[in-house]
Design an enzyme around this catalytic site. Structure first.
Site, PDB file in Angstrom:
ATOM      1  N   GLU A 143      -7.959  11.758  11.215  1.00 18.94           N
ATOM      2  CA  GLU A 143      -7.104  12.247  10.125  1.00 18.94           C
ATOM      3  C   GLU A 143      -6.751  10.998   9.344  1.00 18.94           C
ATOM      4  O   GLU A 143      -6.065  10.116   9.860  1.00 18.94           O
ATOM      5  CB  GLU A 143      -5.892  12.940  10.753  1.00 18.94           C
ATOM      6  CG  GLU A 143      -5.113  13.750   9.756  1.00 18.94           C
ATOM      7  CD  GLU A 143      -3.955  12.965   9.222  1.00 18.94           C
ATOM      8  OE1 GLU A 143      -4.178  12.230   8.234  1.00 18.94           O
ATOM      9  OE2 GLU A 143      -2.855  13.059   9.778  1.00 18.94           O
ATOM     10  N   CYS A 145       1.281  11.187   5.896  1.00 17.64           N
ATOM     11  CA  CYS A 145      -0.030  11.540   5.339  1.00 17.64           C
ATOM     12  C   CYS A 145       0.069  12.754   4.423  1.00 17.64           C
ATOM     13  O   CYS A 145      -0.856  13.037   3.677  1.00 17.64           O
ATOM     14  CB  CYS A 145      -1.042  11.774   6.442  1.00 17.64           C
ATOM     15  SG  CYS A 145      -0.353  12.667   7.818  1.00 17.64           S
TER      16      CYS A 145
HETATM   17  P1  NAP Z   1      -4.926   1.639  10.708  1.00 19.44           P
HETATM   18  O1  NAP Z   1      -5.184   0.307  10.110  1.00 19.44           O
HETATM   19  O2  NAP Z   1      -5.845   2.723  10.356  1.00 19.44           O
HETATM   20  O3  NAP Z   1      -4.882   1.446  12.291  1.00 19.44           O
HETATM   21  C1  NAP Z   1      -4.751   2.538  13.171  1.00 19.44           C
HETATM   22  C2  NAP Z   1      -5.304   2.159  14.530  1.00 19.44           C
HETATM   23  O4  NAP Z   1      -6.716   1.937  14.416  1.00 19.44           O
HETATM   24  C3  NAP Z   1      -4.724   0.871  15.091  1.00 19.44           C
HETATM   25  O5  NAP Z   1      -4.657   1.000  16.494  1.00 19.44           O
HETATM   26  C4  NAP Z   1      -5.746  -0.165  14.693  1.00 19.44           C
HETATM   27  O6  NAP Z   1      -5.747  -1.268  15.568  1.00 19.44           O
HETATM   28  C5  NAP Z   1      -7.035   0.606  14.828  1.00 19.44           C
HETATM   29  N1  NAP Z   1      -8.065   0.080  13.942  1.00 19.44           N
HETATM   30  C6  NAP Z   1      -7.922  -0.360  12.677  1.00 19.44           C
HETATM   31  N2  NAP Z   1      -9.108  -0.735  12.167  1.00 19.44           N
HETATM   32  C7  NAP Z   1     -10.015  -0.538  13.146  1.00 19.44           C
HETATM   33  C8  NAP Z   1     -11.409  -0.760  13.242  1.00 19.44           C
HETATM   34  N3  NAP Z   1     -12.125  -1.238  12.229  1.00 19.44           N
HETATM   35  N4  NAP Z   1     -12.003  -0.475  14.416  1.00 19.44           N
HETATM   36  C9  NAP Z   1     -11.287  -0.002  15.456  1.00 19.44           C
HETATM   37  N5  NAP Z   1      -9.968   0.220  15.425  1.00 19.44           N
HETATM   38  C10 NAP Z   1      -9.340  -0.041  14.287  1.00 19.44           C
HETATM   39  O7  NAP Z   1      -3.493   2.190  10.343  1.00 19.44           O
HETATM   40  P2  NAP Z   1      -2.077   1.489  10.266  1.00 19.44           P
HETATM   41  O8  NAP Z   1      -2.100   0.159  10.911  1.00 19.44           O
HETATM   42  O9  NAP Z   1      -1.166   2.471  10.798  1.00 19.44           O
HETATM   43  O10 NAP Z   1      -1.779   1.382   8.725  1.00 19.44           O
HETATM   44  C11 NAP Z   1      -2.658   0.850   7.776  1.00 19.44           C
HETATM   45  C12 NAP Z   1      -2.886   1.851   6.669  1.00 19.44           C
HETATM   46  O11 NAP Z   1      -3.327   3.096   7.227  1.00 19.44           O
HETATM   47  C13 NAP Z   1      -1.662   2.263   5.863  1.00 19.44           C
HETATM   48  O12 NAP Z   1      -1.360   1.349   4.869  1.00 19.44           O
HETATM   49  C14 NAP Z   1      -2.046   3.629   5.359  1.00 19.44           C
HETATM   50  O13 NAP Z   1      -2.796   3.502   4.194  1.00 19.44           O
HETATM   51  C15 NAP Z   1      -2.909   4.202   6.436  1.00 19.44           C
HETATM   52  N6  NAP Z   1      -2.229   5.179   7.326  1.00 19.44           N
HETATM   53  C16 NAP Z   1      -2.500   6.491   7.167  1.00 19.44           C
HETATM   54  C17 NAP Z   1      -1.888   7.402   8.008  1.00 19.44           C
HETATM   55  C18 NAP Z   1      -2.171   8.844   7.904  1.00 19.44           C
HETATM   56  O14 NAP Z   1      -1.370   9.629   8.349  1.00 19.44           O
HETATM   57  N7  NAP Z   1      -3.299   9.214   7.423  1.00 19.44           N
HETATM   58  C19 NAP Z   1      -1.015   7.006   8.989  1.00 19.44           C
HETATM   59  C20 NAP Z   1      -0.770   5.656   9.145  1.00 19.44           C
HETATM   60  C21 NAP Z   1      -1.414   4.764   8.301  1.00 19.44           C
HETATM   61  P3  NAP Z   1      -5.075  -2.631  15.104  1.00 19.44           P
HETATM   62  O15 NAP Z   1      -3.805  -2.298  14.413  1.00 19.44           O
HETATM   63  O16 NAP Z   1      -4.880  -3.345  16.396  1.00 19.44           O
HETATM   64  O17 NAP Z   1      -6.033  -3.272  14.199  1.00 19.44           O
END
Ligand code: NAP
Length: 531
Positions: free
Chosen positions: A264, A301
């Site tokens: 998601e 989201c």
């Molecule tokens: P994220 O960067 O997507 O990370 C979520 C999880 O996935 C973390 O455990 C992260 O680990 C891991 N991850 C990230 N990149 C990866 C990769 N290339 N391979 C494997 N695992 C990976 O989300 P976030 O840290 O919560 O926030 C960053 C951005 O995500 C926000 O600015 C927003 O745009 C979006 N977000 C969207 C939602 C939604 O509901 N759709 C929710 C939260 C965030 P690490 O942190 O250890 O790298």
């Protein structure tokens, strides 16, 4: 409970093999003790191996046994609310009342799945009786859903409880009969460990094999990727960014045995405010809209990130009120420094996009907090929006974009231009709905949930809820990650042809010993006899 900083691997203690990290308080920047230790390759293998072993037993459990397990976790979470909320507040700076209700949502979710599997009809049992007389003769065919095997769940940053260690992905995967390995989100490792300890205690109390649950810590992406690539893992549940979700989808597809990833990945949740509703109720809609796009600092989201408005006097009044709300708003605290800088880059970039105007933004002040950001209201015209796909992209945080249109044809063109989103909202009167009836039909193909005269934030956990939508909102638009239908992501149909009664699962036996709903020769029934 004591936070050890260690991964939880079945009932075993992890070895501190990887680099250490700490959680940070988003309000103060303070690094919170204790140190957490990233898992290593050995721990990934151990957790995966234990999950694989556990599946042989856990995958066969009755609905009643799985229900007991889920209810035990729910009760333990409720028993530890104060401790969980305390730590989650330090790690996320989310308000305590919000965290308290999130705790209730988490245990409620676990009980919803317990109820579903105890009742049992979710397995979609089908029986086509043999017909020896037909030409050619028809065999006896019986099918039902079975669990997949070990599922990897990625905790989300923005819901430290309800979309994390014992959140919806974990609850639905466990309910279906799959062992779960959670990769904790590094923004709230302490909260994750506390909940992990409660799940581990529940595994012990219910006498389940230890590999039913593991929780791995990592401050980077290596553990998550290794889990997704591990040969015994059969599916993935993820909530987060498009980039991370897409990377996991690609890693899963590149495996020797590709596996499904239910990611998601967010959405802009378009809102259409139609002329009649704007005229009759513009003031209330403006108040609700401001609350909705700034709720949780816009870190949902389902945040409404695009608002389509007609070009008229009522819209001008609506926008003036929205601008005032933004200018008078306080600072919003973001969850992590990464999310804060992503918001700041996105809003800075948006200011420079052709055809986009910044209508209002709270001026920064000397009292600004460590991870503070300001709400922002942007505006674009139809042509600029249609020309630039960037304007339909998610900006995670308290910002929204007004898009002005001047004809009915433009409204429909704007709707047709949209990609996949989790939700779309229409504010309208009966007359609006009549005039714009094609809009509903267009939007239905773009989203998982259509909202009428309401706001998209606030996702009820229930049976009819759909929290999904076509790509890129999710990796698979046929699924939902919230509500009881989420269980269908983590199972697959198996058909038994010509099997003797005694060897069939209870769900498919002639006597219907579980009393579940089944389709027998095309008719839904709870009857016991099939002969
Ligand atoms: P994220 O960067 O997507 O990370 C979520 C999880 O996935 C973390 O455990 C992260 O680990 C891991 N991850 C990230 N990149 C990866 C990769 N290339 N391979 C494997 N695992 C990976 O989300 P976030 O840290 O919560 O926030 C960053 C951005 O995500 C926000 O600015 C927003 O745009 C979006 N977000 C969207 C939602 C939604 O509901 N759709 C929710 C939260 C965030 P690490 O942190 O250890 O790298």
């Amino acid at each position: 409970m004591k936070i050890s900083g260690q991964s939880i691997i079945g009932l075993r203690s992890a070895v501190n093999s990887g680099p250490s990290f700490r959680a940070a308080n988003p309000r103060t920047g303070e690094r919170l003790p204790p140190d957490f230790f990233s898992a290593g390759g050995g721990e990934v293998n151990l957790a995966a191996g234990l999950a694989h072993e556990a599946f042989a037993i856990y995958g066969q459990l009755s609905g009643r046994e799985k229900g007991k397990f889920l209810r035990t976790i729910a009760a333990k979470i409720e028993g530890a609310v104060d401790e969980l909320v305390e730590r989650a507040e330090q790690e996320t700076a989310l308000p305590k009342p919000r965290l308290q209700s999130e705790t209730g949502r988490t245990s409620g979710q676990l009980r919803l799945f317990a109820q579903l599997v105890e009742e049992g009809s979710w397995v979609t049992a089908r029986i086509d009786r043999a017909d020896a007389v037909s030409k050619p003769p028809k065999p006896d065919l019986r099918s039902m859903l079975h669990a997949l095997g070990p599922v990897v769940v990625f905790g989300a940053s923005n819901f430290p409880l309800a979309f994390s260690v014992a959140g919806g992905d974990t609850a639905s995967a466990l309910a279906a009969g799959n062992p779960v390995i959670v990769k904790a989100h590094p923004a709230h490792p302490g909260t994750s460990e506390l909940v992990g300890q409660l799940v581990r205690e529940s595994v012990q109390e219910c006498g389940l094999p230890e590999g039913v649950f593991s929780l791995l810590l990592d401050s980077g992406t290596a553990v998550g990727v290794a889990l997704v690539k591990h040969p015994v893992v059969k599916a993935v549940g993820f909530t987060g960014s498009h980039n991370a979700g897409r990377a996991l989808m690609d890693a899963a597809a590149a495996r020797r045995e590709p596996i499904p990833v239910f990611a998601e990945m967010g959405s802009t949740n378009p809102v259409f405010i139609l002329p009649g509703a704007l005229r009759e109720n513009g003031d209330n809609i403006s108040t609700g809209m401001y609350k909705s796009f700034t709720l949780g600092a816009g870190q949902f989201c389902t945040k409404p990130g695009i608002v389509f408005l007609p070009e008229n006097e009522d819209a001008a009044t609506f926008v003036d009120k929205l601008k005032k709300s933004v200018l008078e708003s306080g600072q919003f605290n973001m969850l992590t420094s990464g999310i804060r800088s992503a918001y700041q880059s996105a809003t800075t970039r948006r200011k420079t996009e052709t055809g986009v105007k910044l209508l209002a933004a709270r001026p920064s002040s000397a009292n600004d907090q460590e991870l503070g950001v300001d709400a922002a209201l942007f505006e674009a015209d139809t042509e600029s929006f249609l020309r630039n796909p960037e304007l339909a992209a998610e900006v995670f945080g308290p910002a929204t974009l007004i898009v002005r249109h001047s004809t009915r044809a433009q409204v429909l063109e704007l709707a047709r231009s949209l990609g996949g989103h989790l939700t779309a909202t229409i504010h309208g009167t009966d007359a609006d709905l009549h005039e714009f009836r094609d809009l509903v039909a267009i939007l239905k193909d773009k989203v998982g949930r259509l909202v009428f005269n309401g706001f998209p934030t606030g996702v009820e956990v229930s049976h009819a809820m759909v929290h999904g939508g076509p790509y890129p909102a999710t990796s698979d638009g046929r699924s939902t990650s919230v509500g009881s239908e989420a269980i269908f992501r983590f199972c697959r149909p198996v058909c038994y042809q010509g099997f003797p009664e005694a060897t069939l699962p209870d769900e498919l036996r002639d006597g219907n010993p579980l009393g579940i709903w089944r389709m027998v020769d095309g008719e839904m029934t709870r009857e016991s006899r099939t002969t």
